[in-house]
Scaffold this active site. Sequence first.
Site, PDB file in Angstrom:
ATOM      1  N   GLY A  15      62.335  72.385  29.173  1.00  0.00           N
ATOM      2  CA  GLY A  15      62.600  71.149  29.909  1.00  0.00           C
ATOM      3  C   GLY A  15      62.269  69.855  29.183  1.00  0.00           C
ATOM      4  N   MET A  93      70.556  78.447  30.460  1.00  0.00           N
ATOM      5  CA  MET A  93      70.980  79.520  29.562  1.00  0.00           C
ATOM      6  C   MET A  93      72.018  80.462  30.174  1.00  0.00           C
ATOM      7  SD  MET A  93      69.513  78.685  26.903  1.00  0.00           S
ATOM      8  CE  MET A  93      69.865  80.097  25.861  1.00  0.00           C
ATOM      9  N   HIS A 112      74.124  70.034  23.142  1.00  0.00           N
ATOM     10  CA  HIS A 112      74.152  71.197  22.250  1.00  0.00           C
ATOM     11  C   HIS A 112      73.553  70.802  20.894  1.00  0.00           C
ATOM     12  CE1 HIS A 112      75.529  75.058  20.810  1.00  0.00           C
ATOM     13  NE2 HIS A 112      75.918  74.442  19.706  1.00  0.00           N
ATOM     14  N   GLY A 146      85.752  76.231  28.166  1.00  0.00           N
ATOM     15  CA  GLY A 146      85.435  76.921  26.915  1.00  0.00           C
ATOM     16  C   GLY A 146      83.930  76.873  26.651  1.00  0.00           C
ATOM     17  N   ASP A 148      81.167  75.294  24.802  1.00  0.00           N
ATOM     18  CA  ASP A 148      80.823  74.090  24.030  1.00  0.00           C
ATOM     19  C   ASP A 148      82.063  73.396  23.455  1.00  0.00           C
ATOM     20  OD1 ASP A 148      78.076  74.589  24.517  1.00  0.00           O
ATOM     21  OD2 ASP A 148      77.982  75.963  22.823  1.00  0.00           O
TER      22      ASP A 148
HETATM   23  C1  GRF Z   1      67.998  72.162  23.529  1.00  0.00           C
HETATM   24  O1  GRF Z   1      67.937  72.451  22.168  1.00  0.00           O
HETATM   25  C2  GRF Z   1      69.418  71.918  23.937  1.00  0.00           C
HETATM   26  O2  GRF Z   1      70.197  71.341  22.931  1.00  0.00           O
HETATM   27  C3  GRF Z   1      69.934  73.301  24.240  1.00  0.00           C
HETATM   28  O3  GRF Z   1      68.847  73.976  24.812  1.00  0.00           O
HETATM   29  C4  GRF Z   1      67.631  73.369  24.381  1.00  0.00           C
HETATM   30  C5  GRF Z   1      66.877  72.982  25.626  1.00  0.00           C
HETATM   31  O4  GRF Z   1      65.585  72.496  25.349  1.00  0.00           O
HETATM   32  N1  GRF Z   1      71.094  73.251  25.079  1.00  0.00           N
HETATM   33  P1  GRF Z   1      64.711  71.871  26.504  1.00  0.00           P
HETATM   34  O5  GRF Z   1      64.569  72.950  27.582  1.00  0.00           O
HETATM   35  O6  GRF Z   1      65.425  70.669  27.018  1.00  0.00           O
HETATM   36  O7  GRF Z   1      63.389  71.539  25.876  1.00  0.00           O
END
Ligand code: GRF
Length: 205
Positions: A15, A93, A112, A146, A148
Amino acid sequence: MKTKSILGVLVSGRGSNLQSIIDSIDSGQIAAEIGIVLSDNKGALALERADKAGIPTMFIDPGEFYDKKLYEQKLIDVLEESAVNLVILAGFMRLLSSHFIRYYQNQIMNIHPSLLPSFPGLDAQQQALKAGVKVSGCTVHFVNEGIDTGPIILQEAVPVKDNDTVDSLASRILEREHVIYPRAISLYCEGKLIIKDNRVRIIGK
Ligand code: GRF
């Protein structure tokens, strides 16, 4: 005048991006409020961060739903109850299906850790090291169906150093994520993003 944006943030883990958004709202950089933070992971540190900031949170266990569509419908129902009009994926995720994406067409953003369209999907930093690129970075984009591939809003480049590990590269990229994600959200909230032909134009730029 544009109505105030209400963000729904979807998280699974640490987060840190959520934190940068919370901080940017507190400092007045983003004219919005976070209506709810939703997680598919009960133990996500992101939930603690939201709690601490007084933001409503909910853990929705995907395992409790018969299929993905029902799970996503639950997400939609909860986001609707909070009157969310911009969905922010911040380390969520889970791949969202067209059911969810069509519901919030052009109202879902993701960050991303690479310069898309290079290195989509998982382990972007590792992919960058493996490819031997000298520059990587991060991308904020709208989410389409798609992986990303949606219209790109902002990108920032970060150098890749000879002695980089996945962790050192990831943390250099993360620092810039925490800058461009709030910036992109703020542009959206000010009504400055126009999507046409898979390209995003920023008004006044
Ligand atoms: C980040 O690297 C973001 O780019 C990817 O997931 C990670 C999340 O990190 N989508 P956090 O939970 O915001 O610290």
